[in-house]
Scaffold this active site. Structure first.
Site, short mmCIF file in Angstrom:
data_model
loop_
_atom_site.label_atom_id
_atom_site.label_comp_id
_atom_site.label_asym_id
_atom_site.label_seq_id
_atom_site.Cartn_x
_atom_site.Cartn_y
_atom_site.Cartn_z
N LEU A 45 51.83 42.47 40.99
CA LEU A 45 51.23 43.22 39.88
C LEU A 45 50.25 42.35 39.09
CD1 LEU A 45 54.10 45.49 38.50
CD2 LEU A 45 52.35 46.01 40.22
N ILE A 70 54.18 36.84 46.99
CA ILE A 70 54.36 36.57 48.42
C ILE A 70 54.43 35.08 48.72
CG2 ILE A 70 53.32 38.73 49.19
CD1 ILE A 70 50.76 37.12 49.82
N ALA A 92 48.61 42.38 50.75
CA ALA A 92 48.45 41.58 49.53
C ALA A 92 47.39 40.50 49.72
CB ALA A 92 49.78 40.94 49.15
N SER A 95 40.82 39.91 46.75
CA SER A 95 39.84 40.50 47.66
C SER A 95 38.44 40.70 47.09
CB SER A 95 40.36 41.87 48.14
OG SER A 95 40.46 42.78 47.06
N THR A 144 39.51 41.76 56.98
CA THR A 144 38.22 42.32 56.59
C THR A 144 37.13 41.98 57.60
OG1 THR A 144 36.47 42.15 54.90
CG2 THR A 144 37.88 40.24 55.19
N ASP A 145 36.08 42.80 57.61
CA ASP A 145 34.95 42.48 58.47
C ASP A 145 34.12 41.32 57.92
OD1 ASP A 145 33.84 43.80 56.29
OD2 ASP A 145 32.74 45.28 57.46
N GLU A 146 34.38 40.93 56.68
CA GLU A 146 33.59 39.84 56.08
C GLU A 146 33.84 38.49 56.75
OE1 GLU A 146 33.02 39.79 51.83
OE2 GLU A 146 33.80 41.83 51.67
N TYR A 169 36.24 34.03 49.40
CA TYR A 169 37.11 35.15 49.79
C TYR A 169 37.18 35.29 51.30
CZ TYR A 169 38.17 39.92 51.21
OH TYR A 169 38.67 40.99 51.87
N LYS A 173 40.32 34.68 54.04
CA LYS A 173 40.82 35.70 54.96
C LYS A 173 40.68 35.24 56.41
CE LYS A 173 42.25 39.22 54.24
NZ LYS A 173 43.67 39.65 54.02
N ASN A 198 34.24 48.31 54.55
CA ASN A 198 34.46 48.60 53.13
C ASN A 198 35.20 49.92 52.93
OD1 ASN A 198 32.72 46.36 52.82
ND2 ASN A 198 31.91 47.22 50.91
N TYR A 226 23.12 44.79 42.76
CA TYR A 226 22.68 43.45 43.12
C TYR A 226 21.36 43.45 43.88
CZ TYR A 226 27.10 41.11 41.90
OH TYR A 226 28.17 40.58 41.24
N PRO A 303 25.53 34.70 44.78
CA PRO A 303 25.34 33.66 45.81
C PRO A 303 25.99 34.06 47.14
CG PRO A 303 26.11 32.71 43.73
CD PRO A 303 26.24 34.19 43.59
N HIS A 305 25.35 36.39 49.27
CA HIS A 305 25.57 37.81 49.46
C HIS A 305 25.16 38.23 50.88
CE1 HIS A 305 25.14 42.09 47.51
NE2 HIS A 305 26.10 42.00 48.39
#
Length: 365
Positions: A45, A70, A92, A95, A144-146, A169, A173, A198, A226, A303, A305
């Site tokens: 939380l 976790i 969790a 992100s 994530t696809d990132e 981030y 991941k 996304n 942005y 930065p 991006h």
């Protein structure tokens, strides 16, 4: 249900981060579609974990909420034992890219150390206690696809795309993905990884683009975009994502990665303009009838991006028979409608802490 009874083996699911956006939608879907399962929601939380997301199902006897971290190995191992956990769906995570730039430490701790803690608990419980044969268990890691970096104007991310994360981030991941894969190859842990595009839909915290724009546009506030607004994302309606996760749990091949995309590539500016137009049509007009597109303000780019993400979901379609069912045009209207009908949810979510963060990220840009 599969002929091999895989669904019947899903009895006690530990959902990490189940009070967050995607986790809450997953819990709702699982309770509605998996008749015999029990779900334990472990959530710290933090700012994005909202117990209000699941208030209406909190009394369901098949559901248990546990507030905890976790990274707390003792707590995690205790839950595995108490609840006889046979399935983990690991949402969790810290992100938000912007937050990772201003405060990366939390991303390293939660996304890497937290994933390690869960993997260790699963390895110890499923591998050595004699109770849970590994073949009957699943550890599904939601990513994530990132992690794949940035695409040019053409091409799609596949499961074979080399990792090239560009932010704290996405780096955290990517690290957690590699840990999950290593535990499969080293210890035989029955892991699955999903990398999604996304997400958008109900219960999303209003730091992310779509709920941020909806809330600001409703209240006549500036709509920060942005750079030139032409960054491209593949948008996936959250319920479609959750159905894909269930499909991977039931039919996915152990040790495999599945990319989950919405087949809905849009420039950020397109998304913002679409929301403006829907609200002009469905919400109270702004003073003097001013169109909401007039609120759009281009701000200094962040930065690193990434310019474009786009998922090739051919593998999950071919092997497991899943494909998205909600177009962006349908999904964004459903999403705007939900936020219009749940304005009290937004009001309660946006407290002083969130406003302080918002001002810090966008003031002066």
């Amino acid at each position: 249900m599969q002929s091999n009874g895989r669904e019947e083996l899903i009895k006690n699911i530990l959902v990490t981060g189940g009070s967050g956006f995607i986790g809450a939608n997953f819990i709702r879907l699982a309770l509605a579609t998996l008749d015999s399962c029990r779900l334990v929601n472990l959530d710290k939380l933090t700012y994005a974990g909202n117990p209000q997301n699941l208030t209406d199902i909190s009394d369901d006897p098949r559901y248990r909420f546990v507030q905890g971290d976790i990274c707390d190995a003792s707590l995690v191992e205790q839950l595995f034992a108490e609840e006889q956990i046979d399935t983990v769906v690991h949402f969790a995570a810290e992100s938000h890219v912007d937050r990772s730039i201003t405060g990366p430490a939390a991303f390293i701790e939660t996304n890497i150390l937290g994933t390690f803690t869960l993997l260790e608990a699963a390895r110890k419980t499923w591998g050595f206690d004699g109770r849970s044969p590994l073949a009957d268990c699943r550890f599904l890691h939601v990513s994530t696809d990132e992690v794949y970096g940035s695409l040019g104007d053409t091409g799609l991310f596949t499961e074979e795309t080399p990792y090239d994360p560009r932010s704290p981030y996405s780096s955290s991941k990517a690290s957690s993905d590699h840990l999950v894969s290593a535990y499969h190859h080293t210890y035989g842990l029955p892991t699955l990884i999903t990398n999604c595009s996304n997400n958008y839909g109900p219960y999303q915290f209003p730091e992310k683009l779509i709920p941020l724009i909806i809330n600001n546009a409703l209240n006549g506030k500036v709509l920060p975009v942005y750079g030139d607004g032409k960054n491209v994302r593949d948008w996936l309606y959250v319920v479609d994502h959750c159905t894909a996760i269930l499909k991977v749990l039931k039919k996915g091949h152990l040790g495999e990665t599945y990319n989950i995309g919405g087949n809905n590539e849009k420039q950020n500016i397109e998304v913002v303009q679409t929301i403006c137009d829907i609200l002009d049509d469905q919400a109270a007009p702004l003073p003097e009838g001013k169109p909401r597109r007039s609120l759009i303000t281009f701000v200094k780019d962040r930065p690193g991006h990434d310019r474009r993400y786009a998922i090739d979901a051919g593998k999950i379609t071919k092997e497991l028979g899943w494909e998205p069912s909600v177009t962006f045009e349908e999904g964004i209207r459903k999403t705007v409608k939900w936020y219009l009908e749940n304005s009290d949810w937004i009001t309660k979510v946006i407290d002083g802490t969130y406003q302080e963060y918002y001002d810090r990220m966008y003031a002066g840009r």
